[in-house]
Design a protein around this motif. Structure first.
Motif, short mmCIF file in Angstrom:
data_model
loop_
_atom_site.label_atom_id
_atom_site.label_comp_id
_atom_site.label_asym_id
_atom_site.label_seq_id
_atom_site.Cartn_x
_atom_site.Cartn_y
_atom_site.Cartn_z
N THR A 1 0.79 -1.21 -0.09
CA THR A 1 0.14 0.23 -0.10
C THR A 1 0.75 1.49 -0.01
O THR A 1 0.34 2.41 -0.39
CB THR A 1 -0.87 0.04 1.20
OG1 THR A 1 -0.11 -0.08 2.35
CG2 THR A 1 -1.78 -0.90 1.21
N GLY A 2 2.11 1.05 0.38
CA GLY A 2 3.03 2.31 0.36
C GLY A 2 3.09 3.28 1.66
O GLY A 2 3.61 3.92 2.02
N ARG A 3 2.25 2.55 2.62
CA ARG A 3 2.07 3.21 4.02
C ARG A 3 3.40 2.82 4.67
O ARG A 3 3.94 1.52 4.72
CB ARG A 3 0.68 2.88 4.92
CG ARG A 3 -0.57 3.19 4.04
CD ARG A 3 -1.42 2.96 5.12
NE ARG A 3 -1.65 3.57 6.41
CZ ARG A 3 -2.28 3.41 7.39
NH1 ARG A 3 -3.45 2.49 7.33
NH2 ARG A 3 -2.29 3.93 8.50
N PRO A 4 4.01 3.81 5.47
CA PRO A 4 5.17 3.43 6.36
C PRO A 4 4.89 2.26 7.26
O PRO A 4 3.92 2.68 7.99
CB PRO A 4 5.69 4.77 6.73
CG PRO A 4 4.33 5.56 6.49
CD PRO A 4 3.65 5.15 5.48
N GLN A 5 5.92 1.39 7.42
CA GLN A 5 5.60 0.55 8.44
C GLN A 5 6.06 1.03 10.05
O GLN A 5 7.14 1.97 9.87
CB GLN A 5 6.27 -0.42 8.25
CG GLN A 5 5.81 -1.74 7.11
CD GLN A 5 4.53 -2.13 7.43
OE1 GLN A 5 4.26 -2.45 8.41
NE2 GLN A 5 3.59 -2.04 6.60
N PRO A 6 5.74 0.52 10.80
CA PRO A 6 6.22 1.37 12.29
C PRO A 6 7.61 1.15 12.74
O PRO A 6 7.98 -0.20 11.97
CB PRO A 6 5.13 0.70 13.31
CG PRO A 6 4.62 -0.74 12.68
CD PRO A 6 4.56 -0.27 11.27
N VAL A 7 8.20 1.54 13.39
CA VAL A 7 9.81 1.47 13.73
C VAL A 7 9.85 1.68 15.27
O VAL A 7 8.78 2.03 15.96
CB VAL A 7 10.76 2.41 12.80
CG1 VAL A 7 10.63 2.05 11.31
CG2 VAL A 7 10.46 3.82 12.90
N LEU A 8 10.96 1.48 15.64
CA LEU A 8 11.21 1.37 17.20
C LEU A 8 10.72 2.75 17.61
O LEU A 8 10.42 2.79 18.85
CB LEU A 8 12.49 1.06 17.49
CG LEU A 8 13.02 0.79 19.02
CD1 LEU A 8 12.07 -0.52 19.36
CD2 LEU A 8 14.36 0.38 19.22
N THR A 9 11.17 3.92 16.95
CA THR A 9 10.95 5.27 17.52
C THR A 9 9.31 5.50 17.65
O THR A 9 9.17 6.67 18.03
CB THR A 9 11.49 6.45 16.56
OG1 THR A 9 11.34 6.01 15.07
CG2 THR A 9 12.92 6.21 16.55
N ASP A 10 8.42 4.89 16.95
CA ASP A 10 7.13 5.16 17.02
C ASP A 10 6.47 4.56 18.30
O ASP A 10 5.32 4.41 18.49
CB ASP A 10 6.43 4.37 16.09
CG ASP A 10 6.56 5.17 14.55
OD1 ASP A 10 6.77 6.17 14.49
OD2 ASP A 10 6.75 4.11 13.44
N LEU A 11 7.23 3.97 19.19
CA LEU A 11 6.78 3.18 20.58
C LEU A 11 6.23 4.44 21.53
O LEU A 11 5.00 4.32 22.03
CB LEU A 11 7.79 2.71 21.39
CG LEU A 11 8.24 1.05 20.65
CD1 LEU A 11 9.19 0.63 21.41
CD2 LEU A 11 7.03 0.34 20.67
N GLU A 12 6.79 5.59 21.19
CA GLU A 12 6.18 6.76 22.21
C GLU A 12 4.90 7.24 22.01
O GLU A 12 3.99 7.29 22.54
CB GLU A 12 7.25 7.91 22.19
CG GLU A 12 6.96 8.96 23.31
CD GLU A 12 6.64 8.65 24.81
OE1 GLU A 12 5.64 8.86 25.29
OE2 GLU A 12 7.66 7.86 25.11
N ARG A 13 4.69 6.98 20.42
CA ARG A 13 3.35 7.51 19.97
C ARG A 13 2.24 6.68 20.17
O ARG A 13 1.15 6.73 20.79
CB ARG A 13 3.29 7.45 18.44
CG ARG A 13 2.10 7.85 17.90
CD ARG A 13 2.17 8.14 16.27
NE ARG A 13 2.94 7.06 15.66
CZ ARG A 13 2.30 5.84 15.27
NH1 ARG A 13 0.92 5.33 15.52
NH2 ARG A 13 3.07 5.09 14.80
N LEU A 14 2.67 5.12 20.36
CA LEU A 14 1.63 3.87 20.70
C LEU A 14 1.46 4.07 22.04
O LEU A 14 0.35 4.03 22.38
CB LEU A 14 2.58 2.73 20.29
CG LEU A 14 1.76 1.36 20.55
CD1 LEU A 14 0.50 1.18 19.81
CD2 LEU A 14 2.51 0.32 20.34
N ALA A 15 2.37 4.40 22.94
CA ALA A 15 2.10 4.47 24.34
C ALA A 15 1.24 5.61 24.71
O ALA A 15 0.58 5.68 25.60
CB ALA A 15 3.48 4.60 25.31
#
Length: 375
Positions: free
Chosen positions: A237-251
């Motif tokens: 789909t072209g959407r960026p996959q999550p990475v380790l730096t996205d953990l703060e946003r998830l929290a």
């Protein structure tokens, strides 16, 4: 249709070979004292043998045997016989080929014995050449058959690999859909349950919960649309996959939903983590937060991430077994931990979970090469 045309072309080439071969050797193999009637018979049988080339795929053994037997009396059948022997070797099992070859080579001992009793160098040389041509035709046919089988085997293996790859892609997508949608829908369920549990909440809090529900539902629909699009197109789909730096946003998303999340990020440079390890760590934490909301609503969750190049990436998520939250447990398929273990294994790592009397702990280790790179 294309295959039929190709077969006709090959048959035409073999037909021309039989004719040209016979024309080239006719003067050397025909006896000088041959009568006109015998010569006419030779030519008629030879023409029928050449035309039989076009039926060689249907009755290869019968045609070859008939030509071999007829060739013991007639002189112009060598060309069609070689074509027939090639066809038997190329299209029939080796055992059948061996029997037909033995029939073609049967006169060899008799020819040798006759040469010893009554030496005729020219005739003996012609016999040797004939038997070498027979072996050459059979050998070429066996090579063609083995090559065809090899190509068929490689094609079958490639098709099987493609089917396995498509199945693996769908399994990966199903796992991704479970992780993403379970997280979104659990957020939605938590806020909806909070409204049901506390119907007298202040209007501002109700509006905030309704906005979160609307946003979560919108994101869930987007994620579902992406998943369906990938399944249909077998693409990205072209959407960026999550990475380790996205953990703060998830929290932060979970905190907004009312879950107390403590994120202890001990990785010096999260942006340098390998993409596969970072994405897998994100999905593990996402599923763990979803499970905490399902089975221990309101319980605080502690997320610890540590590691670096050479030592690997360790993710630990823990929460009390019982929470103090409002709504009852959210239903689930019970496949979350199994899917996480598979995901960690595919990334080259491992995942363990432990439940004590009062606490549930999920621990995962993911590889992080010393060079700092990753797949």
């Amino acid at each position: 249709m294309r295959r039929v045309l190709r077969n006709l072309l090959v048959d035409a080439v073999f037909f021309l070979f039989a004719i040209v071969f016979t024309v080239l050797i006719a003067d050397s193999v025909l006896p000088d004292d041959l009568s006109p009637a015998a010569e006419a018979t030779e030519n008629a049988v030879w023409l029928v043998a050449c035309l039989a080339v076009f039926a060689r795929r249907r009755w290869p053994v019968l045609i070859a045997a008939a030509l071999i037997v007829a060739g013991t009396w007639l002189h112009l059948l060598t060309g069609p016989t070689l074509v027939a022997l090639f066809t038997v070797a190329a299209h029939r099992p080796p055992r059948v080929t061996a029997w037909v070859t033995a029939l073609a080579m049967a006169p060899a001992p008799l020819a040798v014995a006759q040469h010893l009793l009554d030496p005729e160098p020219d005739r003996f040389v012609r016999g040797i050449v004939y038997f070498l041509l027979v072996l050459g035709a059979v050998g070429w046919g066996l090579y063609t058959r083995s090559r065809r089988q090899l190509i068929a085997s490689l094609r079958e293996r490639a098709e099987r690999a493609a089917i396995d790859a498509r199945r693996q892609a769908r399994e990966d997508m199903a796992r991704e859909m479970h992780d993403v949608l379970a997280h979104r829908l659990s957020l939605l369920s938590v806020h909806a349950g909070a409204l049901e549990f506390n119907p007298t909440a202040p209007p501002a809090e109700v509006r905030r919960a309704a906005a979160v529900i609307r946003e979560s539902a919108h994101q869930a629909l987007d994620d579902l649309r992406d998943v369906i699009g990938v399944l249909r197109s077998a693409g990205d789909t072209g959407r960026p996959q999550p990475v380790l730096t996205d953990l703060e946003r998830l929290a932060e998303e979970s905190r907004t939903a009312g879950t107390r999340v403590v994120l202890d990020q001990r990785v010096a440079d999260p942006g340098a983590a390998p993409a596969a390890a970072g994405r897998t760590a994100y999905r593990i934490v996402q599923e763990a937060l979803t499970n905490a909301r399902k089975h221990a609503a309101g319980a605080p969750v502690t997320v610890t991430v540590r590691g670096g190049p050479g030592t690997g990436l360790t993710v630990e998520v823990g929460n009390p077994v019982r929470g103090g939250g409002a709504p009852g447990p959210i239903p689930g398929a019970g496949q979350g931990l199994i899917g996480l273990a598979e995901r960690a294994s595919l990334a080259g790592g491992r995942l363990e979970h432990h439940r004590s009397a009062d606490r549930f702990t999920l621990t995962a280790w993911l590889p992080w090469p010393a060079a700092g790179g990753g797949p």
